[in-house]
Design an enzyme around this catalytic site. Structure first.
Site, PDB file in Angstrom:
ATOM      1  N   HIS A  54       0.850  -1.199   0.000  1.00  0.00           N
ATOM      2  CA  HIS A  54       0.000   0.000   0.000  1.00  0.00           C
ATOM      3  C   HIS A  54       0.881   1.244   0.000  1.00  0.00           C
ATOM      4  O   HIS A  54       1.203   1.804   1.037  1.00  0.00           O
ATOM      5  CB  HIS A  54      -0.928   0.003   1.218  1.00  0.00           C
ATOM      6  CG  HIS A  54      -2.021   1.011   1.143  1.00  0.00           C
ATOM      7  ND1 HIS A  54      -3.278   0.787   1.657  1.00  0.00           N
ATOM      8  CD2 HIS A  54      -2.071   2.268   0.614  1.00  0.00           C
ATOM      9  CE1 HIS A  54      -4.041   1.844   1.449  1.00  0.00           C
ATOM     10  NE2 HIS A  54      -3.309   2.767   0.832  1.00  0.00           N
ATOM     11  N   ALA A 136      -8.936  11.089   2.746  1.00  0.00           N
ATOM     12  CA  ALA A 136      -8.286  11.897   1.715  1.00  0.00           C
ATOM     13  C   ALA A 136      -8.707  11.493   0.303  1.00  0.00           C
ATOM     14  O   ALA A 136      -8.149  11.981  -0.674  1.00  0.00           O
ATOM     15  CB  ALA A 136      -6.767  11.792   1.850  1.00  0.00           C
ATOM     16  N   ALA A 215      -9.854   5.763   8.739  1.00  0.00           N
ATOM     17  CA  ALA A 215     -11.013   5.754   7.833  1.00  0.00           C
ATOM     18  C   ALA A 215     -11.975   4.619   8.156  1.00  0.00           C
ATOM     19  O   ALA A 215     -12.516   3.955   7.268  1.00  0.00           O
ATOM     20  CB  ALA A 215     -10.575   5.703   6.377  1.00  0.00           C
ATOM     21  N   ASP A 243       3.951   4.954  10.932  1.00  0.00           N
ATOM     22  CA  ASP A 243       4.850   6.078  10.672  1.00  0.00           C
ATOM     23  C   ASP A 243       4.985   7.020  11.858  1.00  0.00           C
ATOM     24  O   ASP A 243       5.753   7.979  11.816  1.00  0.00           O
ATOM     25  CB  ASP A 243       4.381   6.860   9.436  1.00  0.00           C
ATOM     26  CG  ASP A 243       3.009   7.503   9.626  1.00  0.00           C
ATOM     27  OD1 ASP A 243       2.294   7.125  10.586  1.00  0.00           O
ATOM     28  OD2 ASP A 243       2.652   8.381   8.818  1.00  0.00           O
ATOM     29  N   GLY A 244       4.217   6.760  12.939  1.00  0.00           N
ATOM     30  CA  GLY A 244       4.271   7.627  14.104  1.00  0.00           C
ATOM     31  C   GLY A 244       3.328   8.799  14.016  1.00  0.00           C
ATOM     32  O   GLY A 244       3.230   9.578  14.982  1.00  0.00           O
ATOM     33  N   ASP A 269       1.657   3.586   3.086  1.00  0.00           N
ATOM     34  CA  ASP A 269       0.643   4.519   2.571  1.00  0.00           C
ATOM     35  C   ASP A 269       1.310   5.825   2.130  1.00  0.00           C
ATOM     36  O   ASP A 269       0.763   6.909   2.287  1.00  0.00           O
ATOM     37  CB  ASP A 269      -0.433   4.800   3.620  1.00  0.00           C
ATOM     38  CG  ASP A 269      -1.722   5.359   3.012  1.00  0.00           C
ATOM     39  OD1 ASP A 269      -1.868   5.313   1.777  1.00  0.00           O
ATOM     40  OD2 ASP A 269      -2.559   5.862   3.780  1.00  0.00           O
ATOM     41  N   ALA A 303      -3.457  12.996   5.261  1.00  0.00           N
ATOM     42  CA  ALA A 303      -3.538  12.200   4.041  1.00  0.00           C
ATOM     43  C   ALA A 303      -2.707  10.939   4.253  1.00  0.00           C
ATOM     44  O   ALA A 303      -2.736  10.344   5.318  1.00  0.00           O
ATOM     45  CB  ALA A 303      -3.052  13.027   2.858  1.00  0.00           C
TER      46      ALA A 303
END
Length: 374
Positions: A54, A136, A215, A243-244, A269, A303
């Site tokens: 992804h 997003a 989401a 990613d934190g 992502d 996003a």
């Protein structure tokens, strides 16, 4: 080519000291006897090349641009960063735009250069999503599930779609899932489904959950929702953006406890702003602003990420996930979810020799693609 004195991450999901060989771009004699001519790795840690199922883009390029040269730019960046296979994700866009993007993937597969990560599928993220949880995604292009439209896109790219996303509460979703599961993995995504609707989707054939927590409704003790439904179904694996920014470290740890290491799939992502300086970018026809490592829409909605999968794996470890579990979630599990486990995802005889040589803290030292050092 022979290697010795390595800590090899094996299919038992642990490191074992030993030797391995590479012939014709594939692993052989893993944990076999050392040979006199072997390259001494001096105790370095050898892990499979990572697999991002992804990612939207990086280096200023986005998969949905429909540009094979852009896909190549993405793939070369990924390879340099230890991500040796990927399945780029599309966005909620018109079908003709998706058709162009999927064609660019086919063109890249057919002409992939030796220093680029392998494109092993596509994740079709949209347009079968909930307006309420579009995140997003561009609301102007949302559609109810349409199997014939999906099948046409799948046929047009030679069957490259490996994951298709859908909100199970939408009209026609159950029928779509039952049909689509025969062609690829079906995932719940961008959904406002309650527990019962999610259970129906899973019963119809869902085996994947796109970017867990994001989401979708949060867990509530009287409204357990999608997350609880997926957790109860052992056949469902869950993506996670570590990613934190998207998920708190405690929620990363919770996800691994709820789903177990065998069902977690780390993803990036990442957007076109990944690997780029702060500034203004584009995502699915919308402005995205990158500042301080966080990518947001104009209204402040987070996003995608500006982080590659290798960094996400390292951050998962820093959040308290064991090194071995984080590696599994970035290699073996994603390979399984896109049907690529016979080729990649682990260091085993006969598999493609994509691997990363690291130190004990998983800092990259070398990246090898098909037995060739980058």
């Amino acid at each position: 080519m022979n290697f010795k004195n390595a800590n090899i991450y094996t299919e038992q999901f642990r490191f074992e000291r030993g030797a391995f060989s590479v012939e014709d771009g594939r692993f052989c004699k893993v944990l076999g006897e050392e040979t006199p001519d072997a390259i001494d790795l001096q105790g370095a840690y050898v892990i499979p090349g990572l697999i991002d199922v992804h990612t939207h883009g990086n280096s200023g390029a986005d998969f949905s641009d429909g540009d094979a040269a852009g896909v190549e730019k993405m793939a070369k960046y990924l390879a340099k960063n230890g991500v040796t296979s990927f399945a780029p994700a599309s966005m909620t866009l018109p079908y003709e735009t998706l058709e162009k993007a999927f064609a660019s993937a086919r063109a890249f597969v057919d002409a992939r250069p030796s220093d680029a990560a392998a494109l092993r599928g596509i994740q079709m993220e949209g347009p079968f999503f909930s307006e309420k949880k579009k995140g997003a995604q561009n609301g102007a292009y949302l559609r109810n599930p349409d199997f014939e439209a999906f099948k046409a896109l799948q046929n047009g790219c030679g069957g490259l779609v490996r994951i298709v996303d859908v909100a199970p509460e939408l009209l026609g979703a159950e029928e779509f899932i039952r049909k689509a599961k025969t062609l690829c993995t079906v995932s719940i995504a961008h959904t406002d489904a309650d527990y019962d609707a999610a259970r129906k989707g899973i019963a119809a054939g869902v085996t994947h959950l796109t970017h867990l927590y994001n989401a979708m409704p949060a867990i509530h003790h009287r409204k357990p929702g999608v997350i609880a439904a997926a957790a109860e179904a052992e056949q469902v694996s869950a993506e996670l953006i570590s990613d934190g920014q998207h998920v708190h470290p405690a929620s990363v740890r919770l996800a691994f406890r709820i789903f177990g290491a065998s069902r977690m799939v780390l993803i990036s992502d990442s957007l076109r702003c990944c690997g780029m300086p702060d500034g203004e970018y584009e995502l699915g026809g919308q402005q995205v602003f990158l500042q301080g490592g966080i990518a947001r829409l104009a209204d402040g909605t987070i996003a995608g990420s500006a982080t590659n999968l290798f960094e996400c794996m390292q951050r998962a470890v820093s959040f308290g996930i064991s090194r071995e579990d984080a590696i599994r979630a970035a290699t073996y599990n994603p390979a399984r979810q896109i049907g690529a486990l016979s080729e990649v995802g682990s260091i085993a005889d006969g598999k493609c020799a994509d691997f990363v040589v690291c130190d004990a803290e998983l800092n990259r030292k070398e990246v090898w693609l098909a037995g060739r050092k980058l």
